[in-house]
Scaffold this active site. Structure first.
Site, PDB file in Angstrom:
ATOM      1  CG  HIS A 209      -0.254   0.064   2.539  1.00  0.00           C
ATOM      2  ND1 HIS A 209       0.414   1.184   2.992  1.00  0.00           N
ATOM      3  CD2 HIS A 209      -0.111  -0.862   3.519  1.00  0.00           C
ATOM      4  CE1 HIS A 209       0.928   0.953   4.187  1.00  0.00           C
ATOM      5  NE2 HIS A 209       0.622  -0.297   4.529  1.00  0.00           N
TER       6      HIS A 209
ATOM      7  CG  ASP B  81       0.726 -20.146  13.313  1.00  0.00           C
ATOM      8  OD1 ASP B  81       1.086 -20.055  14.496  1.00  0.00           O
ATOM      9  OD2 ASP B  81       1.319 -20.854  12.476  1.00  0.00           O
TER      10      ASP B  81
ATOM     11  CB  SER C  31       1.901  -3.163   5.632  1.00  0.00           C
ATOM     12  OG  SER C  31       0.726  -2.820   6.315  1.00  0.00           O
TER      13      SER C  31
END
Length: 405
Positions: free
Chosen positions: A221, A343, A358
């Site tokens: 992003h 997980d 990110s």
């Protein structure tokens, strides 16, 4: 009997209109071109059963050292109802080195970003009156290129109230305006009523390195201004090595965050592009890690996958996730995948996805399919991801080469 006939006709009409709506929707949003690795079945993971039936006409074309095969295919709803024609490009899967390691990001803006305008004296804001607004980028003042917020402040304070000509960039277009600073009795200097920013820094995750070109991709992003939420215009930037020293665990309504320390002032890569699909540039040193094939977006499916990310030190770990939804809309450059962390270890430690993850690579069936981009504030176990294909498309401006030709 007549009532039954009318009911059947009405039901048939409703079903027909619904099918037309579904077909029209997919015709509008599904891409016109699909890249597929050689040998991969052409199917689309959508809400409804969408199939791709290849035609017989095939054209061979060379792309660097690989060979592509192109054919026109028919996209069908439930394998029967035609939706649209599309081009299928079969090619060797590109090989990339997956990341997962933390990176420190340093970025200087091109000019200075206007965070907001404010009054200097009661009811007077010279910048606002000149038409400047939050999100604008000031490139020049009286013809001088602006490289820092400190320099612009010097020009304004030394103006003695004389008009200053600003060159301003807004949404990719530049314009000139005149700002006349006024004297602030409170601060004892001339001001224009501007809050500005010229740099930012933070921690993210490396997504990939192209072993052929040395180009890297990270974040998935753009780097945006925290106040205006607009993409920061890139002047210059670099990524540096980072060691993760701790984190805040994410909870519902409160996203967690990774904390890291910049290892040194030496850049491990230069940032050359800041855009919707992430940050991209060139590494300053080669990586010795092994490359793996990518999966094109038409190959990504719902189901089990993993992410590579770092929550301690600088060595990535692999954690299990589930890909819950895949969006193939041709208009969507990001937020293409919805993922859920499954997980147990990662859920126990961080609560799921936290800020700083990110760019973490998403791996499915041994292929790099995308990167983590966002966490859902209401549910830190879930978040968005971007297709690796979309990230690679952004690098075309750096390499001058298309993903496949």
């Amino acid at each position: 009997m007549k009532r039954l006939t009318k009911s059947i006709a009405a039901a048939f009409l409703i079903i027909s209109l619904s099918l037309m709506g579904i077909v029209g929707y997919y015709d509008a949003v599904l891409p016109d071109t699909y890249y597929l690795s050689d040998g991969v079945t052409a199917t689309i993971d959508c809400l409804f059963d969408i199939t791709i039936e290849s035609g017989e006409a095939v054209v061979a074309a060379s792309t660097r050292d690989s060979v592509t095969e192109e054919t026109i295919a028919e996209i069908k709803l439930c394998g029967v109802i035609p939706v649209k024609s599309a081009k299928i490009v079969r090619t060797d899967a590109k090989m990339l080195i997956p990341g997962g390691s933390p990176v420190g990001v340093k970025l200087l803006t091109d000019g200075v970003m206007v965070v907001k305008t404010a009054e200097v004296t009661d009811g007077v804001s010279p910048a606002y009156e000149a038409g400047i607004c939050a999100g604008d980028n000031i490139i020049r003042a009286n013809g001088e290129e602006i490289i820092s917020s400190a320099r612009l402040s010097e020009i304004i304070e030394s103006s003695q109230g004389e008009p200053i000509t600003f060159e301003v960039m807004r949404n990719g277009r530049s314009f000139e305006t005149t700002v006349t600073p006024v004297y602030s009795e409170k601060d004892g200097v001339y001001k224009a009523g501007l809050w500005i920013r010229d740099s930012t820094a933070g921690v993210g995750t490396l997504t990939f390195i192209d072993p052929e070109t040395g180009i890297f991709g990270a974040l998935g992003h753009p780097i945006s201004d925290s106040d205006t939420l607009t993409t920061l215009p890139l002047g210059s930037g670099e990524i540096v090595d980072v060691v993760i020293t701790g984190y805040d665990k994410g909870t519902r309504g409160c996203p967690g965050e990774l904390y890291g320390t910049f290892v040194s002032g030496l850049a491990s890569g230069t940032i050359e592009l800041n855009c919707e699909q992430g940050i991209f540039g060139t590494m300053t040193y080669p990586s010795r890690q092994e490359a793996i094939p990518i999966a094109y977006k038409a190959e990504v499916r719902t189901g089990a996958a993993t992410i590579l990310t770092t929550i301690d030190g600088s060595t990535p770990q692999e954690f299990e996730i589930e890909i819950e939804r895949v969006t193939l809309s041709s208009a969507a450059k990001s937020k293409n995948i919805v993922i859920k962390v499954t997980d147990p270890e990662l859920l126990e430690l961080t609560g799921g996805i936290v800020q700083g993850m990110s760019g973490s690579p998403i791996i499915q069936d041994g292929k790099l399919v995308g990167a983590v981009t966002h966490v859902f504030v209401s549910d830190p176990t879930r978040g968005y991801g971007i297709f690796i294909e979309n990230m690679l498309e952004a690098t075309e401006s750096l390499t001058g080469e298309e993903l496949a030709a």
